[in-house]
Enzyme design. Structure first.
Site, mmCIF file in Angstrom:
data_model
loop_
_atom_site.group_PDB
_atom_site.id
_atom_site.type_symbol
_atom_site.label_atom_id
_atom_site.label_comp_id
_atom_site.label_asym_id
_atom_site.label_seq_id
_atom_site.Cartn_x
_atom_site.Cartn_y
_atom_site.Cartn_z
ATOM 1 N N GLU A 189 9.994 7.859 -0.567
ATOM 2 C CA GLU A 189 8.919 7.763 -1.564
ATOM 3 C C GLU A 189 9.069 8.837 -2.641
ATOM 4 O O GLU A 189 8.874 8.566 -3.833
ATOM 5 C CB GLU A 189 7.560 7.867 -0.857
ATOM 6 C CG GLU A 189 7.279 6.644 0.027
ATOM 7 C CD GLU A 189 6.082 6.801 0.954
ATOM 8 O OE1 GLU A 189 5.790 5.838 1.689
ATOM 9 O OE2 GLU A 189 5.441 7.876 0.950
ATOM 10 N N TYR A 247 5.158 -0.707 -1.847
ATOM 11 C CA TYR A 247 4.415 -1.217 -0.693
ATOM 12 C C TYR A 247 5.116 -2.413 -0.031
ATOM 13 O O TYR A 247 4.468 -3.198 0.662
ATOM 14 C CB TYR A 247 2.988 -1.588 -1.097
ATOM 15 C CG TYR A 247 2.058 -0.398 -1.246
ATOM 16 C CD1 TYR A 247 1.726 0.394 -0.147
ATOM 17 C CD2 TYR A 247 1.491 -0.061 -2.472
ATOM 18 C CE1 TYR A 247 0.872 1.483 -0.261
ATOM 19 C CE2 TYR A 247 0.624 1.028 -2.603
ATOM 20 C CZ TYR A 247 0.317 1.794 -1.487
ATOM 21 O OH TYR A 247 -0.532 2.858 -1.604
ATOM 22 N N HIS A 274 -2.726 8.198 -1.169
ATOM 23 C CA HIS A 274 -1.670 7.756 -0.260
ATOM 24 C C HIS A 274 -1.120 8.984 0.460
ATOM 25 O O HIS A 274 -1.092 10.072 -0.096
ATOM 26 C CB HIS A 274 -0.531 7.097 -1.061
ATOM 27 C CG HIS A 274 0.713 6.871 -0.249
ATOM 28 N ND1 HIS A 274 0.841 5.822 0.613
ATOM 29 C CD2 HIS A 274 1.867 7.597 -0.152
ATOM 30 C CE1 HIS A 274 2.029 5.886 1.203
ATOM 31 N NE2 HIS A 274 2.672 6.953 0.758
ATOM 32 N N LYS A 312 -4.746 7.793 -6.206
ATOM 33 C CA LYS A 312 -4.808 6.388 -6.616
ATOM 34 C C LYS A 312 -5.702 6.187 -7.854
ATOM 35 O O LYS A 312 -6.509 7.052 -8.192
ATOM 36 C CB LYS A 312 -5.293 5.554 -5.422
ATOM 37 C CG LYS A 312 -4.323 5.619 -4.220
ATOM 38 C CD LYS A 312 -4.725 4.674 -3.105
ATOM 39 C CE LYS A 312 -3.742 4.774 -1.927
ATOM 40 N NZ LYS A 312 -4.046 3.793 -0.860
ATOM 41 N N ASN A 363 -8.989 4.045 -1.396
ATOM 42 C CA ASN A 363 -9.258 5.156 -0.478
ATOM 43 C C ASN A 363 -8.694 6.489 -0.981
ATOM 44 O O ASN A 363 -8.288 7.337 -0.198
ATOM 45 C CB ASN A 363 -8.728 4.806 0.922
ATOM 46 C CG ASN A 363 -7.245 4.463 0.907
ATOM 47 O OD1 ASN A 363 -6.610 4.524 -0.132
ATOM 48 N ND2 ASN A 363 -6.697 4.126 2.065
ATOM 49 N N THR A 421 -7.588 5.521 7.209
ATOM 50 C CA THR A 421 -7.366 4.608 6.077
ATOM 51 C C THR A 421 -8.686 4.166 5.450
ATOM 52 O O THR A 421 -8.824 4.164 4.221
ATOM 53 C CB THR A 421 -6.573 3.364 6.549
ATOM 54 O OG1 THR A 421 -5.360 3.813 7.177
ATOM 55 C CG2 THR A 421 -6.241 2.452 5.383
HETATM 56 N N1 UDP Z 1 -5.179 -1.401 2.678
HETATM 57 C C1 UDP Z 1 -6.111 -2.376 2.350
HETATM 58 N N2 UDP Z 1 -6.654 -3.128 3.357
HETATM 59 C C2 UDP Z 1 -6.301 -2.969 4.665
HETATM 60 C C3 UDP Z 1 -5.340 -1.991 4.993
HETATM 61 C C4 UDP Z 1 -4.789 -1.226 3.975
HETATM 62 O O1 UDP Z 1 -6.458 -2.547 1.187
HETATM 63 O O2 UDP Z 1 -6.823 -3.687 5.536
HETATM 64 C C5 UDP Z 1 -4.574 -0.604 1.596
HETATM 65 C C6 UDP Z 1 -5.104 0.831 1.533
HETATM 66 O O3 UDP Z 1 -5.141 1.220 0.163
HETATM 67 C C7 UDP Z 1 -4.048 1.597 2.302
HETATM 68 C C8 UDP Z 1 -2.771 0.852 1.897
HETATM 69 O O4 UDP Z 1 -3.162 -0.514 1.830
HETATM 70 O O5 UDP Z 1 -4.026 2.969 1.952
HETATM 71 C C9 UDP Z 1 -1.604 0.994 2.861
HETATM 72 O O6 UDP Z 1 -2.031 0.615 4.156
HETATM 73 P P1 UDP Z 1 -1.631 1.462 5.450
HETATM 74 O O7 UDP Z 1 -1.954 0.621 6.632
HETATM 75 O O8 UDP Z 1 -0.229 1.960 5.297
HETATM 76 O O9 UDP Z 1 -2.681 2.670 5.430
HETATM 77 P P2 UDP Z 1 -2.451 4.228 5.121
HETATM 78 O O10 UDP Z 1 -1.106 4.614 5.642
HETATM 79 O O11 UDP Z 1 -2.553 4.371 3.599
HETATM 80 O O12 UDP Z 1 -3.576 4.937 5.817
HETATM 81 MG MG MG Z 2 0.761 3.781 5.319
#
Ligand code: UDP
Ligand code: MG
Length: 139
Positions: A128, A51, A117, A11, A114, A93
């Site tokens: 993807e 997204y 992805h 990212k 974080n 996450t």
């Molecule tokens: N994210 C965020 N706030 C939240 C949850 C997710 O900003 O409360 C962002 C974060 O960058 C995350 C992405 O949205 O990686 C996608 O969310 P997901 O729940 O799919 O988490 P991941 O699969 O990336 O662990």
């Molecule tokens: Mg996810």
């Protein structure tokens, strides 16, 4: 469906922080083969589409703005049971909750920024990967 493929994004925050090399090294050490790789920059439309599943979530607009804020690295990775293995390597996450030694713990700034992805299923990994790479760009 290919269970041995996952898809990742380094990212904008991690690119800005100089972590492309260290993150690719971690991926390499964990035994993933890089099947496709490129440096790119998402448009707003790209990020909204990528997204789309999160479009109703409160963090969506901020996430799209963050993901378009700078260059990213996208890659398709191959390993047995790739999706699950990669989720283990990146951690939770929220970097605060991620296990020691995981990519998000080491290189993440916060819940949004974080570091990386990781696909959540082989089906989504294929979608993807196809979003960013043509067949000719995968080896
Ligand atoms: N994210 C965020 N706030 C939240 C949850 C997710 O900003 O409360 C962002 C974060 O960058 C995350 C992405 O949205 O990686 C996608 O969310 P997901 O729940 O799919 O988490 P991941 O699969 O990336 O662990
Ligand atoms: Mg996810």
């Amino acid at each position: 469906m290919d269970k041995n493929i996952t898809f990742t994004i380094i990212k904008p925050s991690a690119v800005e922080d100089g972590f492309i090399g260290p993150i690719l090294a971690k991926i390499n050490e964990a035994g993933f083969r890089i099947a496709a790789l490129k440096f790119t920059h998402l448009t707003e439309k790209d990020a909204q589409q990528f997204y789309a599943v999160h479009s109703e979530r409160p963090f969506f607009n901020s996430l799209v703005s963050f993901m378009t804020s700078g260059p990213i690295v996208v890659a398709t990775l191959e390993k047995e049971n790739a999706v699950e293995e990669f989720r283990k390597l990146i951690g939770a996450t929220n970097p605060k909750d991620a296990a020691e030694g995981t990519i998000r713990k080491l290189y993440g700034r916060d819940m949004e920024a974080n570091a990386v992805h990781g696909s959540d299923s082989p089906e989504n990994a294929a979608i993807e990967s196809d979003f960013f790479f043509s067949k000719r760009e995968r080896f």
